[in-house]
Design a protein around this motif. Structure first.
Motif, mmCIF file in Angstrom:
data_model
loop_
_atom_site.group_PDB
_atom_site.id
_atom_site.type_symbol
_atom_site.label_atom_id
_atom_site.label_comp_id
_atom_site.label_asym_id
_atom_site.label_seq_id
_atom_site.Cartn_x
_atom_site.Cartn_y
_atom_site.Cartn_z
ATOM 1 N N ALA A 93 -33.836 29.250 42.938
ATOM 2 C CA ALA A 93 -32.712 28.496 43.388
ATOM 3 C C ALA A 93 -31.857 29.275 44.387
ATOM 4 C CB ALA A 93 -31.770 28.332 41.904
ATOM 5 N N GLN A 94 -31.381 28.420 45.295
ATOM 6 C CA GLN A 94 -30.321 28.712 46.403
ATOM 7 C C GLN A 94 -28.954 29.057 45.477
ATOM 8 O OE1 GLN A 94 -30.921 27.857 49.961
ATOM 9 N NE2 GLN A 94 -32.913 27.918 49.451
ATOM 10 N N GLN A 95 -28.313 29.879 46.459
ATOM 11 C CA GLN A 95 -26.727 30.148 45.952
ATOM 12 C C GLN A 95 -26.260 28.806 45.791
ATOM 13 O OE1 GLN A 95 -24.544 31.771 48.975
ATOM 14 N NE2 GLN A 95 -22.805 32.283 47.847
ATOM 15 N N PRO A 96 -25.755 28.364 44.479
ATOM 16 C CA PRO A 96 -25.028 27.296 44.463
ATOM 17 C C PRO A 96 -23.759 27.019 45.425
ATOM 18 C CG PRO A 96 -24.777 28.795 42.336
ATOM 19 C CD PRO A 96 -25.409 29.353 43.418
ATOM 20 N N PHE A 97 -23.692 25.735 45.400
ATOM 21 C CA PHE A 97 -22.410 25.143 46.183
ATOM 22 C C PHE A 97 -21.370 25.576 45.173
ATOM 23 C CE2 PHE A 97 -25.076 21.676 48.390
ATOM 24 C CZ PHE A 97 -25.407 22.499 49.372
ATOM 25 N N ASP A 143 -32.477 21.103 47.295
ATOM 26 C CA ASP A 143 -32.452 22.657 46.645
ATOM 27 C C ASP A 143 -31.187 22.973 46.095
ATOM 28 O OD1 ASP A 143 -34.858 23.506 48.252
ATOM 29 O OD2 ASP A 143 -33.368 23.939 49.990
ATOM 30 N N HIS A 144 -30.371 21.918 45.574
ATOM 31 C CA HIS A 144 -29.339 21.960 44.699
ATOM 32 C C HIS A 144 -29.260 21.033 43.553
ATOM 33 C CE1 HIS A 144 -27.096 25.186 47.411
ATOM 34 N NE2 HIS A 144 -27.881 24.408 48.282
ATOM 35 N N ASP A 198 -27.580 22.670 40.387
ATOM 36 C CA ASP A 198 -26.056 22.898 40.490
ATOM 37 C C ASP A 198 -25.378 21.728 39.387
ATOM 38 O OD1 ASP A 198 -26.844 24.612 42.735
ATOM 39 O OD2 ASP A 198 -25.387 23.605 44.150
ATOM 40 N N ASN A 246 -26.179 19.609 35.557
ATOM 41 C CA ASN A 246 -26.967 19.352 36.852
ATOM 42 C C ASN A 246 -27.369 18.087 37.160
ATOM 43 O OD1 ASN A 246 -29.625 18.655 35.274
ATOM 44 N ND2 ASN A 246 -29.187 20.718 34.583
#
Ligand SMILES: [Zn+2]
Ligand SMILES: [Zn+2]
Length: 629
Positions: free
Chosen positions: A27-31, A163-164, A167, A198
């Motif tokens: 996972a990307q760095q979350p918003f 990609d989120h 989140d 999510n």
């Protein structure tokens, strides 16, 4: 040669899947925050207004972020491309305070492909991405906004940030004045805001917004159940009884599985009274059931209980105990899973069985229901061509999929619903019989739930537990039955051999009787009478007299046996002819008029009937009672 995917699957498919779909483990760095605002200022337009507000984390480096409309949504496996109903997409640099007018600079939005929009960030720390989406289908997959209500399924209206998806998201609904909101995650009356772990859980929460739905409540084992009914036709005073019978279903199914893990659950039931809308869809803490008639209509009450028994069983089977591929999902392409014959087929079987155990059907009614399914499957031309596993993998073509290209699926495919239903019933009886009543499919399903949901560690952000493969069912069932069931799975799940009905029904003192179908031999032709004066050939059975006569699907029948055909005369006309005789038929195909003769062959369709054996032993009768009560 039959390709046998069982040989290659066990460990490695899992790894490939995780690598390809990324998201969950990488996972990307979350918003910092994602808020969905849903409004519906003009219900008559059928247009939902969606604004997605994103706060970016400190030091966010990407130049652009993308939003994507799913191509399909969970529980319905055909690809519908929800992006086709998206309009008026735009983005702004910043977030306006709620309900306040504020001026923000527009951000450049680029449509990247059929389902994706990309937004150039331009040093913004936050942004608003907004669009409208048309919805005018009352269903378990699409959404409807009109002057009567808003009923939405999130996958058809909410884009996710690429990609989120893992989140956390907040949802704020702004309903029209006087309209009330209900869904399976309602914590208090008048609630308009929700926090979801999510995006996937947000779209698992279908929501109804209207001025005039009713709700009835009951409790079972300390869990609260809500039955929302929105009727567009008369109810004839049947609603209180319906709620009582739904409670009986809940009691029967929780008796099998044990208490569900939720605290509250909501049945969202519509009586659409439009002769068109009909659906059912399972969710973690709710279900949508949509009936096409009014509750007052003959048969509608029983149809609703059928749907409820099926959908509530999904609380365990498919929503929590799930095939490996079912969640989290990649919404850029259709999902492929070999396990739908378990997820949907076994649920079909248990839906019917649970109505019996709940006391809402008697033995004879249950046997008639299963006899109908056997008759349907054993007469289907696709039954010797498509296995339970292949049918599961073909779901994107079979599950309500629209086809503009002509297909031969009527002759080559079977549905994993009835096929899986019969695999489940026969497997249940074999486990009961071969274990001398010590075990059943109930035990197998509970063990599967325990192993893959309750006791398994998470393999994704989406939900507790991990998914199974059909091989896991084979292993667990063999262990519980105390006999090796590999042969059963090889013959009847991976291959298309006829299920061992005689052995299965024999264990419980029943037999399957096969007689030629009482209907006149139809020559391999099915007609549809949408226009009563011009019947159209719906399907021509492979290798049938109708196919030999050169007929094809879509032909308009001008006359048959020398007469015009109506719904009431077509079978009586057929009945005048015997095998070997020839029936003249005239059809119109586009601008051509074609005259042909159908030369009838021997009867090859049969009716199957589950019957009690008078010579059933007390032990067999006891096994039957344990099965049905
Ligand atoms: Zn409604
Ligand atoms: Zn289902």
């Amino acid at each position: 040669m039959i390709f046998n995917p069982r040989k290659i699957v066990p460990c490695c498919l899992a790894l490939i899947f995780i690598v390809l779909t990324g998201g969950s483990l990488n996972a990307q760095q979350p918003f910092s925050a994602i808020t969905y605002r849903l409004s519906m200022s003009r219900p008559v337009s059928h247009i939902f207004e969606v604004a997605i507000e994103v706060e970016l984390p400190e030091g966010f480096k990407d130049q652009a972020i993308s939003f994507q409309m799913p191509k399909w949504s969970p529980g319905r496996y055909a690809v519908f491309d929800f992006a086709k109903n998206v309009q008026e997409v735009h983005a702004l640099s910043g977030i306006c305070p709620p309900k306040a007018a504020c001026k923000m600079a527009p951000l450049k939005v680029t449509r990247v492909d059929d389902q994706t929009w990309s937004i150039a960030i331009e040093n913004s720390h936050s942004l608003t991405f907004a669009y409208k989406v048309f919805g005018n289908n009352l269903s378990g997959t699409f959404s409807q906004l009109d002057e009567r209500h808003a009923n939405y399924n999130g996958g058809s209206i909410f884009m996710y940030a690429v990609d989120h998806k893992p989140d956390a998201v907040k949802l704020v609904i702004d309903p029209p004045a006087g309209w009330k909101i209900i869904n399976g995650r309602l914590e208090r009356a008048g609630q308009t805001e929700w926090q979801f772990p999510n995006w996937d859980i947000m779209i698992d929460t279908p929501t109804e917004i209207a001025p005039d739905w009713s709700v009835d409540n009951f409790e079972v084992d300390g869990k609260k159940y809500h039955v929302m009914v929105h009727s567009f036709g008369p109810e004839a005073g049947k609603r209180p009884a319906l709620v009582k019978d739904i409670e009986k279903i809940v009691r029967a199914e929780t008796a099998l599985w044990g208490p569900p893990e939720f605290d509250e659950y909501t049945f969202l039931i519509h009586f659409a009274a439009d002769d068109e809308s009909g659906d059912g869809m399972e969710h973690l803490t709710s279900t949508q059931v949509i009936e096409s008639g009014a509750l007052s209509d003959t048969g509608m009450y029983d149809d609703t209980l059928d749907a409820v028994a099926h959908e509530f069983f999904h609380v365990w089977n498919v929503k929590r105990l799930r095939p490996f591929e079912l969640g989290p999902w990649d919404f850029t392409k259709p999902v492929s899973t070999r396990g739908l014959f378990i997820a949907e087929g076994f649920t079909n079987y248990y839906g019917h069985l649970m109505l019996r155990r709940a006391g809402l059907r008697d033995d004879a009614m249950f046997f008639r229901r299963e006899s109908r399914t056997i008759t349907g499957i054993e007469n289907a031309p696709g039954t010797r061509l498509m296995s339970a596993v292949e049918s599961s993998l073909s779901a994107p073509f079979l599950d309500d999929a629209p086809h503009s290209q002509k297909t031969n699926l009527e002759n080559t495919a079977i549905s994993y619903y009835p096929k899986g239903e019969l695999v489940g019933m026969v497997l249940d009886l074999l486990v009961r019989g071969r274990s001398q009543g010590k075990a059943s499919l109930d035990d197998v399903m509970r063990a599967m739930y325990d192993e893959f949901y309750v006791k398994s560690s998470n393999n994704s952000y989406y939900l507790h537990g991990r998914g199974y493969q059909p091989e896991d069912l084979e292993r667990v069932a063999s262990k519980i039955a105390g006999v090796d069931l590999a042969d059963f799975f090889a013959r009847y799940v991976d291959d298309t051999q006829t299920l061992p009905y005689d052995e299965a029904f024999g264990y419980v003192g029943l037999r399957l009787k096969k007689t030629p179908l009482k209907e006149p031999f139809n020559g391999g032709l099915t007609l549809q009478f949408d226009n009563p004066r011009m019947p159209i050939i719906d399907n021509v059975r492979a290798n049938s007299p109708a196919e030999n006569a050169g007929l094809q699907s879509g032909d308009e029948v001008v006359d048959f046996g020398g007469k015009a055909v109506t719904k009431s005369t077509w079978l009586t006309t057929l009945a005048r002819y015997k095998a070997g005789e020839s029936i003249p038929i005239t059809v119109k195909r586009h601008r051509r008029t074609i005259k042909a003769n159908i030369v009838l062959g021997e009867v090859e369709r049969y009716e199957y009937k589950i019957e009690e054996r008078e010579d059933a032993t007390p032990a067999q009768r006891a096994l039957r009672t344990a099965w049905l009560r």
